[in-house]
Scaffold this motif. Structure first.
Motif, PDB file in Angstrom:
ATOM      1  N   THR A 126       1.149   4.193  -2.734  1.00 14.65           N
ATOM      2  CA  THR A 126       0.787   5.564  -2.372  1.00 14.65           C
ATOM      3  C   THR A 126       1.921   6.520  -2.698  1.00 14.65           C
ATOM      4  OG1 THR A 126      -0.334   4.514  -0.522  1.00 14.65           O
ATOM      5  CG2 THR A 126      -0.270   6.907  -0.513  1.00 14.65           C
TER       6      THR A 126
ATOM      7  N   THR B 291       0.839  -1.202   0.000  1.00 12.99           N
ATOM      8  CA  THR B 291       0.000   0.000   0.000  1.00 12.99           C
ATOM      9  C   THR B 291       0.868   1.244   0.000  1.00 12.99           C
ATOM     10  OG1 THR B 291      -1.600  -1.204   1.311  1.00 12.99           O
ATOM     11  CG2 THR B 291      -1.865   1.186   1.228  1.00 12.99           C
TER      12      THR B 291
ATOM     13  N   SER C 122      -3.188   4.644  -8.265  1.00 15.63           N
ATOM     14  CA  SER C 122      -4.549   4.575  -7.742  1.00 15.63           C
ATOM     15  C   SER C 122      -4.718   3.338  -6.864  1.00 15.63           C
ATOM     16  CB  SER C 122      -5.551   4.501  -8.897  1.00 15.63           C
ATOM     17  OG  SER C 122      -5.550   3.208  -9.427  1.00 15.63           O
ATOM     18  N   SER C 123      -5.673   3.431  -5.967  1.00 20.63           N
ATOM     19  CA  SER C 123      -5.906   2.307  -5.067  1.00 20.63           C
ATOM     20  C   SER C 123      -6.491   1.124  -5.841  1.00 20.63           C
ATOM     21  CB  SER C 123      -6.845   2.712  -3.940  1.00 20.63           C
ATOM     22  OG  SER C 123      -8.073   3.124  -4.480  1.00 20.63           O
TER      23      SER C 123
ATOM     24  N   GLN D  81      -3.742  -0.969  -6.878  1.00 20.22           N
ATOM     25  CA  GLN D  81      -3.243  -1.637  -5.694  1.00 20.22           C
ATOM     26  C   GLN D  81      -4.044  -2.896  -5.384  1.00 20.22           C
ATOM     27  OE1 GLN D  81      -3.138   1.125  -2.443  1.00 20.22           O
ATOM     28  NE2 GLN D  81      -3.350  -0.594  -1.043  1.00 20.22           N
TER      29      GLN D  81
END
Lengths: 350, 506
Positions: free
Chosen positions: A314, A310, A319-320, A323
């Motif tokens: 970041t 994570t 973008s998450s 992830q």
């Protein structure tokens, strides 16, 4: 189940003695990778790989003591819950309700009345949060052990119900933490390391000790390995099952307090979908989903792997969503590797 | 059945070698099977029988050696390749899907369909024909397999093999789950098969079965064939045993010294009942006495054991150990009264296979080794190593994973568990199932030694000669009722069977 698909794990602590010459096992390499240390090595390598990627792509921003502490703090809440869930899964159970229970405990502990009562003695909030978790776990355990409901369904029901209860109690309002003692303590640190991280470390150490060095831990592994055999040998399987879910609940309660301190507010949405992260970390860490083998060290590595991931994403402003995809891939690879080594070891019996 | 004019062999295996890592499971096996014969493969556990079967059925690939089918060299690289040749295997572990019907199980993987739509009527019709052929016309094709007894599940497994066009059937200890009557039926089926020219490779520990149906024998020891294709009729049992074990076995059962009249009663069971399983079971065992229960599968033998041990909750009657009554359905009480149960299903009910030996050996007593809540694993390992030496279980390595042990040694671990815990009463349910001849003798001796030390022992076995040879007294059981109780010196196998037949008919 055929021999090919049954993993043959070795003991959780001591490496197995070398097999006798007449019944020699698999090659030294595969034996190493299927040993507890070997399994963890894979995780350590993956973690190091991530660190290298982070350092190369984000440089100083990633490779700093401060950032390492950020990663640890990120890992702490999931980590504490994961330690509790490791016990449940090792015994062949599952607890899907931990995220909701975390939310519920944060809501109850931050109720106005509780905060007022905790004015002179802030740890009361912590006790309340843990008590809520233990009660939820007790309910889970009773329904599973004495009602003979499958753990998956019983804790799924708790997942839904605890979230609902949290919404009812908080009336969907965010409850700000105003208790200064509580906030001051958690803002503080020891040796430059946040108390939140210390709690994670302490829970980990206790968890390791409990699993590997106590009769409680032995019973847990035995029940996961063969519940009937454990019962016939005189282990009170039902009572122990209740204890296990209480333990997982207690950990969710502790994590609820940590969440309160980090966000300085209690809300019914705390811990949403946390159970998935937790189960992923536990299983990637090497605890068998069918029970019978559990590793606290592996769980910690699993949690750290995901929180580092994570952080790397970041730091690189990815973008998450990307992830999530990466996380999914890691889970599949880790489980595939585990099975490969387990199979190689299992195929030795002629 | 054997033609002596050098017929072409159906299957020929030459110099088969297979290693797993550094362990050599097969190191030169020769096998020659002719059409329509029953070829027995004998050997102790770990002799390589399973590996041989798996190689022939396509589950393993040999490292070296040739397999010839009808004289042609073949490679069996997949279970489907074996089936295509005409080799079907019935594994020891039942391989049926419990949630499916009999017909669905039989045609699993080669379903009868038209354009993807199942032809259920046709499948049921063929299933009925197969069941008739196997002597079980009462089994409806639509019946769910999970509701069948293990013996009937095996029939389904056999029917599945027959639903293919096969020339060779491999049976891995098919009689292990069967009682006498069902074994007779199995043999009838085997005879039918051989009449049709189908060859059978028959694997069993039970020498008397081999004498009954076998034509020729191949004996394996340590991965080698020490005797190949010798005729059953020319080979005395004693010779077979010495071939298998590499030593002579004089007396299988140790002598029973008899129990002194003043020995105290340790286990007292009065009017015990469990629902529809059994009722009015009373027995008492004195210190040093071995009592056996003889009866067919389904007569309630295992249920009696499990109820005495508190695994099941009795609906009536009492169990007392040395005068202390145990609460019905309390395993805790039974364990506290020093009563140990070595269950029939050793692997599923007794052992944690993936744990080290010492953890299995101390499963009933690890809390006693512990200091408070803290485990004392060093003490556990020491106690286990000591027991392993006493039980002649070599090598005495308490850290070894239990799964890697042979059946006989796993049974010894079960005994070690209760020896370490301390036992007044030992309940042994099928103590020698899946245990080879050599290890059996050791286990019998061990049971006698335990009795001599003052333990009261109750033994259940589906092998009547085992019960009679081992016990001082025997209870004959049928349909959940005790028909008779006699000293074993006053009854023989025929007597027991007579009682059982009459009792069941009454």
């Amino acid at each position: 189940m055929s021999e090919q698909t049954t993993p043959s794990p070795t003991t959780t602590e001591e490496p197995a003695a070398p097999p006798a010459a007449t019944e020699a096992g698999p090659s030294a390499v595969s034996r190493f990778f299927s040993s507890p240390a070997g399994r963890s090595i894979g995780l350590v390598v993956a973690l190091l790989l991530l660190v290298v990627i982070g350092t190369v792509t984000a440089g100083e921003n990633f490779a700093s003591v401060d950032n390492m502490l950020v990663i640890l703090r990120l890992a702490s809440i999931t980590g504490v819950v994961a330690i509790g869930v490791t016990f449940v899964i090792t015994a062949g159970g599952i607890d899907l309700s931990v995220g909701s229970v975390l939310g519920l405990s944060s809501v109850v502990a931050s109720l106005g009345a509780i905060q007022t009562a905790a004015d002179g003695f802030w740890p009361l909030m912590v006790f309340v949060a843990i008590a809520v978790g233990v009660l939820a776990g007790l309910t889970n355990g009773f329904i599973i052990a004495y009602g003979k409901v499958v753990a998956f369904m019983a804790t799924l029901a708790m997942l839904v119900a605890a979230r609902g209860l949290a919404e009812l109690i908080s009336q969907r309002q965010t409850q700000i933490v105003t208790n200064d003692g509580f906030l001051d303590f958690f803002r503080g640190d020891l040796l430059g390391i946040s108390w939140v991280v210390w709690i994670f470390i302490i829970v980990t150490l206790i968890g390791w000790f409990l699993l590997n060095r106590t009769t409680f831990g032995r019973r847990t592994v035995a029940i996961g390995g063969n519940a009937t055999a454990a019962r016939l040998a005189g282990v009170n399987v039902r009572r122990h099952t209740v204890y296990l879910y209480m333990l997982a609940g207690a950990c969710a309660g502790i994590a609820g307090t940590m969440m309160l301190s980090r966000t300085t507010a209690g809300t019914s949405t705390h811990g949403l979908l946390l159970e998935l992260d937790v189960i992923a970390a536990v299983v990637v860490g090497g605890t068998l989903l069918i029970g019978g083998r559990g590793t606290i060290g592996g769980t910690v590595l699993g949690v750290l792997l995901f929180s580092t991931l994570t952080n790397v994403f970041t730091q690189n402003n990815l973008s998450s969503s990307v992830q999530l995809v990466a996380k999914g891939i890691i889970i599949v690879i880790a489980v595939l590797l585990q099975q490969r080594f387990a199979n190689r070891e299992g195929s030795q019996s002629p | 059945m054997i033609k002596d004019d050098h017929p072409v062999s159906l299957l020929e295996v030459r110099g088969l070698i297979k290693s797993f890592g550094s362990a050599r499971a097969l190191q030169g096996v020769t096998l020659d099977v002719r059409p329509g014969e029953v070829h027995c493969v004998l050997g102790q556990n770990g002799a390589g029988k399973s590996t041989l079967i798996k190689t022939l059925s396509g589950a393993h690939q040999p490292d070296e050696g040739d397999i010839l089918w009808n004289g042609d060299k073949v490679t069996i690289d997949h279970p489907i390749a074996a089936l295509e040749l005409g080799i079907a295997t019935m594994y020891q572990e039942l391989d049926v899907v419990e949630g499916l019907s009999i017909a669905e199980n039989i045609f699993l993987g080669h379903e009868l369909d038209k354009g993807g739509v199942l032809q259920r009527r046709e499948a049921n019709k063929r299933t009925r024909a197969l069941m008739d052929r196997l002597g079980h016309p009462q089994l409806s094709p639509t019946r769910e397999v999970g509701t069948l007894s293990p013996a009937n599940q095996q029939i389904v497994s056999m029917a599945r093999a027959l639903s293919h066009d096969i020339k060779l059937m491999i049976m891995d200890e098919p009689s292990a789950v069967l009682d006498t009557e069902e074994v007779d039926n199995l043999f009838r089926v085997v005879e039918e098969l051989t009449k049709e020219g189908i060859a059978v490779i028959y694997i069993s520990h039970r020498l008397e079965e081999i004498e009954r149906i076998g034509d020729r024998i191949t004996v394996l020891k340590d991965g080698k064939s020490v005797a190949s294709s010798i005729a059953v009729s020319d080979t005395p049992t004693r010779e077979l045993i010495s071939l298998m074990t590499g030593r002579d076995v004089e007396n299988v059962f140790p002598p029973a010294p008899g129990v002194p009249d003043d020995a105290p009663v340790v286990l007292e069971v009065k009017d015990l009942a469990l629902g529809s399983h059994f009722s009015d079971v009373s027995l008492s065992i004195r210190a040093g006495e071995v009592v056996g229960i003889a009866g067919l599968v389904g007569s309630g033998r295992s249920e009696i054991m499990e109820t005495i041990a508190g695994h099941r909750k009795a609906t009536a009657g009492t169990v007392s150990v040395k005068g202390t009554k145990l609460r019905p359905g309390s395993v805790r009480d039974a364990v506290d009264a020093e009563m140990g149960l070595a269950p029939e299903e050793r692997k599923s009910q007794g052992l944690i296979l993936d744990e080290p030996i010492y953890r299995n050996a101390t499963l009933a007593s690890f809390a006693r080794f512990a200091r408070g809540p803290l485990l004392n694993e060093a003490a556990e390992r020491d106690a286990t190593a000591e027991q392993m030496r006493a039980l002649e279980l070599r090598p005495a390595e308490p850290n070894r994973i239990t799964r890697t042990l042979s059946g006989g040694n796993q049974q010894k671990i079960m005994l070690a568990r209760w020896l370490i815990h301390g036992t007044e009463v030992l309940l042994l349910d099928e103590p020698t199932r899946g245990v080879d001849v050599g290890a059996r003798v050791e286990i019998y001796t061990l049971i006698r030694k335990l009795a001599a030390a003052g333990t009261a022992i109750l033994v259940v076995s589906s092998e009547i000669d085992e019960v009679l040879g081992l016990a001082d007294r025997v209870l004959v059981l049928a349909d959940g009722r005790v028909l008779d109780e006699k000293p074993t010196s006053e009854i023989d196998e025929h007597g027991v069977l007579d009682l059982v037949m009459k009792g069941s008919a009454a």
